[in-house]
Design a protein around this motif. Structure first.
Motif, PDB file in Angstrom:
ATOM      1  N   GLN A 161       1.081  -1.133  -0.425  1.00 60.14           N
ATOM      2  CA  GLN A 161       0.208   0.479  -0.190  1.00 60.14           C
ATOM      3  C   GLN A 161       0.716   1.377   0.120  1.00 60.14           C
ATOM      4  O   GLN A 161       0.301   2.055  -0.548  1.00 60.14           O
ATOM      5  CB  GLN A 161      -0.489  -0.031   1.128  1.00 60.14           C
ATOM      6  N   LYS A 164       2.838   1.515  -3.987  1.00 63.10           N
ATOM      7  CA  LYS A 164       1.307   1.649  -4.567  1.00 63.10           C
ATOM      8  C   LYS A 164       1.552   2.422  -6.310  1.00 63.10           C
ATOM      9  O   LYS A 164       2.151   2.046  -6.961  1.00 63.10           O
ATOM     10  CB  LYS A 164      -0.195   1.656  -4.312  1.00 63.10           C
ATOM     11  N   ALA A 168      -0.659   7.237  -3.008  1.00 65.37           N
ATOM     12  CA  ALA A 168      -0.975   6.280  -2.997  1.00 65.37           C
ATOM     13  C   ALA A 168      -0.369   7.217  -0.824  1.00 65.37           C
ATOM     14  O   ALA A 168      -0.532   6.469   0.261  1.00 65.37           O
ATOM     15  CB  ALA A 168      -0.675   5.181  -2.934  1.00 65.37           C
ATOM     16  N   GLU A 174      -3.998   5.959   0.212  1.00 66.82           N
ATOM     17  CA  GLU A 174      -4.691   4.223   1.081  1.00 66.82           C
ATOM     18  C   GLU A 174      -2.992   4.349   2.097  1.00 66.82           C
ATOM     19  O   GLU A 174      -3.117   3.508   3.075  1.00 66.82           O
ATOM     20  CB  GLU A 174      -4.059   3.341  -0.118  1.00 66.82           C
ATOM     21  N   ALA A 178      -3.390   3.356   6.103  1.00 68.03           N
ATOM     22  CA  ALA A 178      -2.835   2.973   6.616  1.00 68.03           C
ATOM     23  C   ALA A 178      -1.470   3.152   7.114  1.00 68.03           C
ATOM     24  O   ALA A 178      -1.251   2.425   8.321  1.00 68.03           O
ATOM     25  CB  ALA A 178      -1.732   1.893   5.295  1.00 68.03           C
ATOM     26  N   GLU A 390      -9.104  -7.351   2.080  1.00 67.57           N
ATOM     27  CA  GLU A 390      -7.335  -6.655   3.163  1.00 67.57           C
ATOM     28  C   GLU A 390      -7.845  -6.379   4.232  1.00 67.57           C
ATOM     29  O   GLU A 390      -9.137  -6.015   5.170  1.00 67.57           O
ATOM     30  CB  GLU A 390      -7.804  -5.158   1.938  1.00 67.57           C
ATOM     31  N   SER A 392      -7.353  -4.458   7.652  1.00 67.70           N
ATOM     32  CA  SER A 392      -7.579  -2.594   8.722  1.00 67.70           C
ATOM     33  C   SER A 392      -6.959  -2.520   9.710  1.00 67.70           C
ATOM     34  O   SER A 392      -6.856  -1.770   9.897  1.00 67.70           O
ATOM     35  CB  SER A 392      -9.219  -2.297   9.078  1.00 67.70           C
TER      36      SER A 392
END
Length: 466
Positions: A161, A164, A168, A174, A178, A390, A392
C-alpha cells in the motif's frame, strides 16, 4: 565497526521509555468520542496461563472491527486533540521531495523478489532476535503457528500500500491512511499491555524491557525495512543498489517514519545515520531468548509447504541462515538444512541477480517490470494470501494475561510441487553450467595465449641470433 558517531547502549536506553505521545492522546480521545463496547466473548487462551486469576485483568477495550482511522478522519476538525494529530500527518516536511519518494517506491519493485525474501527471512525472522520486541509480540498471540503466516501477509500488504503509487503515500492516499491505522494500532496495543502491567507488574517489566512499542522499537522497525535491506539482505543475495537508489529508498522510509510517529531528527535523516542506527541495534539489541526461538520456529512452520512457492521447512531454514548467518540462527534454534538446500538458495540468488541486473540496464524494460510486479505482488499477497480480504489493521490480537505464544507442533510433511525449490535448482544448474563454460573458454584462451607467447619469444630469439 562502531565509531564515536554510533549510539551506545546508554544513549539508546532513554528512547525505550519514550513513545508516540500524540498518537496516544488521539487514541484516548477517540475512545471518548466513540467508546468501544466490551468484548462479548472471551478470547481463547493460548499456551500456558502464568496468571490463573484472570478475573483481575481489565476488560479489553477495543472491538476488533472498529475503524479508528475513519473515526479519526471524521472528527479531526471537531476536536482539538485530534486536530493536532491531523495537522501533523497532513503537513508535508520541507525535506520531502515527491519525485525522490516515487523513485524510492520503484526501488521496492525493481528488486521485488530479493526485497520480499529479505523482508521475510532477515527483517522478520532476524528481527525476532531482538528480545525486547519479541516480548511484546508474544503477548499478542499473533505469532502462533495458525496466524503467523497471516500476520506476515498483513505486513506485506501494508508495504504494498505504501509503495503502490506516489498518490498512495501522499496525504489522503491508501498507504498514508494505512500508516495512520498502524500508528493507532501501536497506541492501542501499548495501552492494553500497560493496563495489564498496572494490575500485575510482573506481566511486563517496563523498567527492563522499556515501554511497549517505544521510540527505539519504532526506529528499529523502520531500519529493518530500509537499512537492513540495503546493507544486509540484498548484498547477501548478490544485489547491490546504486548510490542514488539508496538515497531514494532511505528518503521513502524517512517520510513513512514521520507519518507513523517515529522520531526522525538526528536518527533517520540520512542514509549514513540510518546505517549507524542499524549497526547499533545489531550490536546492542540482538540477544535471542527462548521467546525468540518460539516465534522464529513458529514463523517457519506457518510458511512451510504453503502457496505460492510451497517451500519446505529445510528451504526456509536455508534462506534464514543465508541472510542472517549461522550464529544468529543457531541462537534462534532454527534447524540446520543440508548442503543441498543451501545450494538451492544459491540458485535463487543467481535467478534474482540475473533478472534484477539485466532489467535495470534497460530503462524501458525496467519501467514495464515495475508496472507488472505491482500487479503481481498485490494478487499474490492480498488476493491470494489474504483471500481478497484487505486488513484494516484493527485490534485482532488482544493481549491478555493468559496469552503467551508457545511453540507450534510439527506437522507431517505435505507432498507438493515445491515450485520455488524446482526453480532454484534449475537456476543453480544453469549458473554452474555458465561458470563451467566460461571457465573452459578462459582456460583455453590462456593456454592458447601462452603458446602464442612462447612462439613469439622463440621467434624473437632466433632473429636476434641471426
Amino acid at each position: 565497526m562502531l565509531t564515536d558517531e554510533h549510539l551506545t547502549l546508554d544513549q539508546m536506553n532513554p528512547a525505550k521509555q519514550r513513545w508516540d505521545y500524540l498518537g496516544e492522546k488521539a487514541l484516548n480521545r477517540l475512545n471518548e468520542i466513540s467508546p468501544p463496547p466490551p468484548r462479548s466473548t472471551k478470547k481463547p487462551s493460548e499456551g500456558k496461563e502464568p496468571f490463573p486469576d484472570e478475573e483481575k485483568q481489565p476488560t479489553p477495550e477495543v472491538k476488533p472491527k472498529r475503524d479508528l482511522y475513519a473515526i479519526f478522519r471524521d472528527n479531526a476538525e471537531k476536536d482539538e486533540v485530534l486536530q493536532e494529530l491531523w495537522q501533523q500527518v497532513n503537513t508535508v516536511p520541507e525535506w520531502v521531495d515527491w519525485e525522490q519518494i516515487a523513485r524510492g517506491q520503484d526501488v521496492f519493485y525493481r528488486y521485488g523478489g530479493p526485497v520480499l525474501t529479505g523482508l521475510a527471512y532477515q527483517s522478520l525472522l532476524g528481527g525476532l532476535g531482538a528480545a525486547r520486541v519479541t516480548e511484546v509480540l508474544s503477548r499478542t498471540g499473533g505469532f502462533s503457528v495458525d496466524v503467523a503466516r497471516n500476520r506476515l501477509f498483513e505486513t506485506t500488504q501494508y508495504l504494498l500500500q505504501c509503495t503502490k503509487s506516489l498518490e498512495a503515500i501522499q496525504p489522503g492516499g491508501e498507504g498514508w491512511a494505512a500508516t495512520i491505522r498502524v500508528r493507532l494500532l501501536h497506541a492501542t496495543v501499548r495501552n492494553r499491555i500497560m493496563k495489564l502491567a498496572a494490575t500485575r507488574p510482573e506481566y511486563f517489566d517496563t523498567e527492563k524491557l522499556g515501554v511497549p512499542i517505544n521510540d527505539m522499537d519504532c526506529v528499529g522497525t523502520i531500519v529493518s525495512f530500509s537499512s537492513a535491506l540495503i546493507w544486509i539482505s540484498l548484498p547477501r543475495q548478490g544485489i547491490y543498489l546504486r548510490s542514488q537508489e539508496i538515497e531514494d529508498y532511505t528518503a521513502l522510509w524517512r517520510y513513512i517514519a514521520y507519518v507513523i510517529g517515529c522520531p526522525v531528527e538526528g536518527l533517520l535523516e540520512t542514509k549514513e545515520q540510518s546505517k549507524r542506527i542499524l549497526d547499533s541495534i545489531m550490536m546492542h539489541e540482538i540477544a535471542p531468548t527462548r521467546t525468540s526461538q518460539i516465534l522464529a520456529n513458529n514463523v517457519i512452520r506457518s510458511l512451510q509447504d504453503q502457496p505460492p512457492g510451497y517451500a519446505s521447512s529445510d528451504f526456509l531454514c536455508a534462506g534464514a541462515r543465508w541472510l542472517n548467518g549461522n550464529e544468529l540462527c543457531d541462537a534462534l534454534a532454527l534447524p540446520k538444512p543440508s548442503i543441498y538446500y543451501t545450494a538451492l538458495m544459491a540458485g535463487q540468488c543467481i535467478f534474482f541477480g540475473f533478472w534484477c541486473y539485466t532489467n535495470r540496464m534497460n530503462k524501458s524494460t525496467d519501467q514495464k517490470k515495475l508496472v507488472v510486479l505491482r500487479d503481481i505482488f498485490w494478487k499474490i499477497i492480498v488476493k491470494g494470501g489474504l483471500k481478497g480480504e484487505e486488513t484494516s489493521f484493527d485490534f485482532k490480537y488482544v493481549p491478555e494475561y493468559s496469552i503467551m505464544t508457545e511453540m507450534g507442533g510439527v506437522e507431517e510433511a505435505k507432498l507438493s510441487k515445491k515450485e520455488i525449490e524446482i526453480a532454484s535448482l534449475k537456476w543453480l544448474l544453469m549458473g554452474v553450467a555458465v561458470v563451467s563454460v566460461v571457465g573452459f573458454v578462459v582456460t583455453k584462451a590462456s593456454l592458447l595465449g601462452g603458446r602464442v607467447a612462447v612462439w613469439g619469444v622463440k621467434s624473437a630469439w632466433s632473429m636476434l641470433q641471426t
